[in-house]
Design an enzyme around this catalytic site. Structure first.
Site, PDB file in Angstrom:
ATOM      1  N   LYS A  91      12.853  49.624  35.650  1.00 24.86           N
ATOM      2  CA  LYS A  91      14.177  49.326  36.221  1.00 24.86           C
ATOM      3  C   LYS A  91      14.972  48.494  35.223  1.00 24.86           C
ATOM      4  CE  LYS A  91      12.765  51.053  40.098  1.00 24.86           C
ATOM      5  NZ  LYS A  91      13.197  52.257  40.728  1.00 24.86           N
ATOM      6  N   ARG A 144      15.780  49.723  44.715  1.00 21.22           N
ATOM      7  CA  ARG A 144      14.527  48.956  44.649  1.00 21.22           C
ATOM      8  C   ARG A 144      14.837  47.455  44.666  1.00 21.22           C
ATOM      9  NH1 ARG A 144      10.014  48.470  46.373  1.00 21.22           N
ATOM     10  NH2 ARG A 144       9.830  50.715  46.118  1.00 21.22           N
ATOM     11  N   ARG A 167      16.687  49.998  32.316  1.00 23.16           N
ATOM     12  CA  ARG A 167      16.337  50.499  30.980  1.00 23.16           C
ATOM     13  C   ARG A 167      17.587  50.715  30.125  1.00 23.16           C
ATOM     14  NH1 ARG A 167      13.522  55.242  34.090  1.00 23.16           N
ATOM     15  NH2 ARG A 167      15.640  55.132  34.880  1.00 23.16           N
ATOM     16  N   ILE A 168      17.375  50.845  28.825  1.00 26.88           N
ATOM     17  CA  ILE A 168      18.529  51.097  27.942  1.00 26.88           C
ATOM     18  C   ILE A 168      18.901  52.570  28.078  1.00 26.88           C
ATOM     19  CG2 ILE A 168      19.310  51.147  25.530  1.00 26.88           C
ATOM     20  CD1 ILE A 168      17.273  48.766  25.137  1.00 26.88           C
ATOM     21  N   HIS A 169      20.155  52.814  28.367  1.00 22.35           N
ATOM     22  CA  HIS A 169      20.615  54.191  28.587  1.00 22.35           C
ATOM     23  C   HIS A 169      20.950  54.896  27.268  1.00 22.35           C
ATOM     24  CE1 HIS A 169      21.879  53.660  33.087  1.00 22.35           C
ATOM     25  NE2 HIS A 169      20.613  53.402  32.867  1.00 22.35           N
ATOM     26  N   LYS A 171      18.656  55.565  42.076  1.00 23.07           N
ATOM     27  CA  LYS A 171      19.136  55.068  40.781  1.00 23.07           C
ATOM     28  C   LYS A 171      20.424  54.238  40.895  1.00 23.07           C
ATOM     29  CE  LYS A 171      15.722  56.706  38.806  1.00 23.07           C
ATOM     30  NZ  LYS A 171      14.684  55.695  38.674  1.00 23.07           N
ATOM     31  N   ALA A 172      20.669  53.740  42.105  1.00 24.38           N
ATOM     32  CA  ALA A 172      21.845  52.883  42.279  1.00 24.38           C
ATOM     33  C   ALA A 172      21.451  51.418  42.428  1.00 24.38           C
ATOM     34  CB  ALA A 172      22.639  53.331  43.499  1.00 24.38           C
ATOM     35  N   GLY A 173      20.141  51.133  42.422  1.00 21.67           N
ATOM     36  CA  GLY A 173      19.664  49.751  42.569  1.00 21.67           C
ATOM     37  C   GLY A 173      18.931  49.538  43.887  1.00 21.67           C
ATOM     38  N   SER A 185      21.314  57.308  34.592  1.00 22.80           N
ATOM     39  CA  SER A 185      20.017  56.738  34.969  1.00 22.80           C
ATOM     40  C   SER A 185      19.074  57.823  35.503  1.00 22.80           C
ATOM     41  CB  SER A 185      20.228  55.647  36.023  1.00 22.80           C
ATOM     42  OG  SER A 185      19.004  55.118  36.434  1.00 22.80           O
TER      43      SER A 185
HETATM   44  N1  LIG Z   1      18.224  43.196  39.792  1.00 29.09           N
HETATM   45  C1  LIG Z   1      17.960  44.358  39.194  1.00 29.09           C
HETATM   46  N2  LIG Z   1      16.926  44.471  38.335  1.00 29.09           N
HETATM   47  C2  LIG Z   1      16.687  45.653  37.714  1.00 29.09           C
HETATM   48  N3  LIG Z   1      17.413  46.779  37.908  1.00 29.09           N
HETATM   49  C3  LIG Z   1      18.446  46.694  38.760  1.00 29.09           C
HETATM   50  C4  LIG Z   1      18.767  45.501  39.433  1.00 29.09           C
HETATM   51  N4  LIG Z   1      19.860  45.727  40.206  1.00 29.09           N
HETATM   52  C5  LIG Z   1      20.202  46.982  40.026  1.00 29.09           C
HETATM   53  N5  LIG Z   1      19.371  47.584  39.148  1.00 29.09           N
HETATM   54  C6  LIG Z   1      19.498  48.984  38.730  1.00 29.09           C
HETATM   55  O1  LIG Z   1      18.629  49.741  39.549  1.00 29.09           O
HETATM   56  C7  LIG Z   1      18.457  50.978  38.863  1.00 29.09           C
HETATM   57  C8  LIG Z   1      17.309  51.731  39.492  1.00 29.09           C
HETATM   58  O2  LIG Z   1      17.768  52.161  40.731  1.00 29.09           O
HETATM   59  P1  LIG Z   1      16.802  52.408  41.983  1.00 29.09           P
HETATM   60  O3  LIG Z   1      15.953  51.219  42.197  1.00 29.09           O
HETATM   61  O4  LIG Z   1      17.684  52.832  43.093  1.00 29.09           O
HETATM   62  O5  LIG Z   1      15.937  53.622  41.455  1.00 29.09           O
HETATM   63  S1  LIG Z   1      15.002  54.550  42.354  1.00 29.09           S
HETATM   64  O6  LIG Z   1      15.855  55.549  42.956  1.00 29.09           O
HETATM   65  O7  LIG Z   1      14.306  53.716  43.330  1.00 29.09           O
HETATM   66  O8  LIG Z   1      14.062  55.178  41.376  1.00 29.09           O
HETATM   67  C9  LIG Z   1      18.242  50.575  37.445  1.00 29.09           C
HETATM   68  O9  LIG Z   1      18.679  51.655  36.659  1.00 29.09           O
HETATM   69  P2  LIG Z   1      18.337  51.811  35.101  1.00 29.09           P
HETATM   70  O10 LIG Z   1      19.204  50.782  34.431  1.00 29.09           O
HETATM   71  O11 LIG Z   1      18.725  53.190  34.721  1.00 29.09           O
HETATM   72  O12 LIG Z   1      16.871  51.551  34.916  1.00 29.09           O
HETATM   73  C10 LIG Z   1      19.103  49.308  37.295  1.00 29.09           C
HETATM   74  O13 LIG Z   1      20.272  49.542  36.581  1.00 29.09           O
END
Ligand SMILES: Nc1ncnc2c1ncn2[C@@H]1O[C@H](COP(=O)(O)OS(=O)(=O)O)[C@@H](OP(=O)(O)O)[C@H]1O
Length: 356
Positions: free
Chosen positions: A304, A99, A306-308, A95-97, A192
């Site tokens: 990825k 992906r 989402r609105i918190h 959840k730190a980014g 997240s």
């Molecule tokens: N470029 C881009 N596009 C979309 N989202 C982005 C991006 N960079 C970072 N993030 C943030 O990544 C959060 C999801 O983290 P992860 O990919 O590490 O999640 S996971 O652990 O693989 O499930 C996701 O968290 P949420 O906002 O809670 O959905 C995003 O805030």
């Protein structure tokens, strides 16, 4: 009479035949199993993987006596399959980014690997063979490294030991492995993870506590909070891997603008400079940077970004204070500063510079 029967030439050949058969069976069953050691190895695998780090300090595991003998470690280490072992691992934090980071790293010509989370060293190491783990990676040449992303590695206590013992058992130079740790504002990361937990449960039609209730009403802090205590998790990995093998990434800077962060990562990973500013564009609909492909803009899916949910101010204050000491310890531990760890200081700096 008996000796005459035994040495009767036709019976003699019969006995010699039986004797050869018996010796053959001994070769097949006893010698390869190391005088019945196979059973012991199976016990050893879990025994070794579960030992305390201090008991392991003097344990110089080599291929032949390693717990990996079960997986034909020796033949694996000398086979081409061992070359597929990932030289880059994104080990945290969920959840730190991670992906987005993996997707962006896959654009680099020196990096390849499976698009999915692998989780071998924390979830599947005792269910699947090392061979099947290596087979999840494509064959590579010397100019390309495989990468894997399993963000739960960082919070799983046995994982650094398992990873480092497999690396030495496969005779891979330890310093050739790079571990990427992405760390975002611990409070935002926690929200997240909470949100993900809620989404999973709502599918099961459960009524759920709010973030604030879970922080204040639980006897112990929930996992989504303790996972954000970055210093604790990072220090458990530093017992097995030196600081030089880590690339620590500021997740807030990465969200703000991935380009300079990826440029820094190229240096840390020791790969050629490839990224261009134009590779990424900010998508206003998505609210994040996306890949600027020749014909289209590719953003991550709905799960990825989402609105918190709203968090009470009291909870925010309490958690900011809670994370402050962890953040400071982390910065000291790895000799790196993070924007999110200095938020208060930065706000104060900006305020003072405006006033004076
Ligand atoms: N470029 C881009 N596009 C979309 N989202 C982005 C991006 N960079 C970072 N993030 C943030 O990544 C959060 C999801 O983290 P992860 O990919 O590490 O999640 S996971 O652990 O693989 O499930 C996701 O968290 P949420 O906002 O809670 O959905 C995003 O805030």
């Amino acid at each position: 009479m008996l000796t005459r029967f035994i040495f009767n030439s036709r019976n003699k050949w019969c006995y010699i035949g039986v004797a050869i058969l018996v010796i053959f069976c001994i070769f097949i069953y006893i010698i390869p199993s190391g005088n019945g050691k196979v059973k012991n190895y199976e016990v050893d695998i879990f025994d070794l993987f579960n030992r305390e780090p201090n008991q392991l300090a003097n344990l110089n595991i080599t291929c032949r006596d390693s717990p990996l003998d079960k997986y034909n470690c020796y033949s694996l280490s000398t086979s081409r399959l061992a070359n597929r072992f990932p030289r880059i691992l994104i080990i945290g934090f969920g959840k730190a980014g991670t992906r987005a980071l993996l997707n962006f790293l896959h654009l680099h010509p020196s990096i390849t690997g499976p698009p999915v989370e692998v989780n071998y060293f924390d979830k599947y190491y005792d269910k699947e063979s090392l061979q099947s783990y290596l087979e999840t990676f494509p064959p590579i040449n010397e100019n390309i490294s495989n990468i894997e992303k399993s963000p739960s590695y960082i919070i799983s206590p046995g994982t650094p030991y398992r990873l480092s013992s497999v690396i030495s058992a496969l005779d891979i130079p330890k310093e050739s492995i790079k571990l990427i740790v992405l760390m975002r504002d611990p409070l935002e990361r926690a929200v997240s993870e909470y949100l993900e937990w809620v989404i999973q449960r709502t599918r099961e039609f459960q009524s759920l506590s709010s973030f604030d209730e879970m922080v204040f009403n639980s006897e112990t802090l929930p996992k989504f909070i303790t996972t954000s205590e970055y210093d604790i998790h990072v220090s458990s990995w530093l017992k097995y891997f030196p600081l030089e093998q880590f690339c620590f990434v500021d997740g807030d800077l990465f969200i703000e603008d991935p380009f300079p962060v990826l440029q820094e990562l190229e240096i840390c990973l020791g790969i050629k400079a490839h990224y261009k500013r134009t590779d990424f564009v900010f998508d206003h609909g998505k609210g994040f940077f996306c890949v600027n492909d020749e014909n289209s803009i590719q953003c991550l899916g709905k799960s990825k970004g989402r609105i918190h949910p709203e968090i009470e101010e009291e909870t925010r204050k309490y958690l900011r204070k809670h994370f402050k000491s962890h953040n400071l310890r982390l910065e000291k531990l790895i000799h790196k500063e993070f924007t999110w760890a200095r938020k208060d200081k930065n706000i104060l700096k900006r305020f003072l510079s405006k006033v004076f």
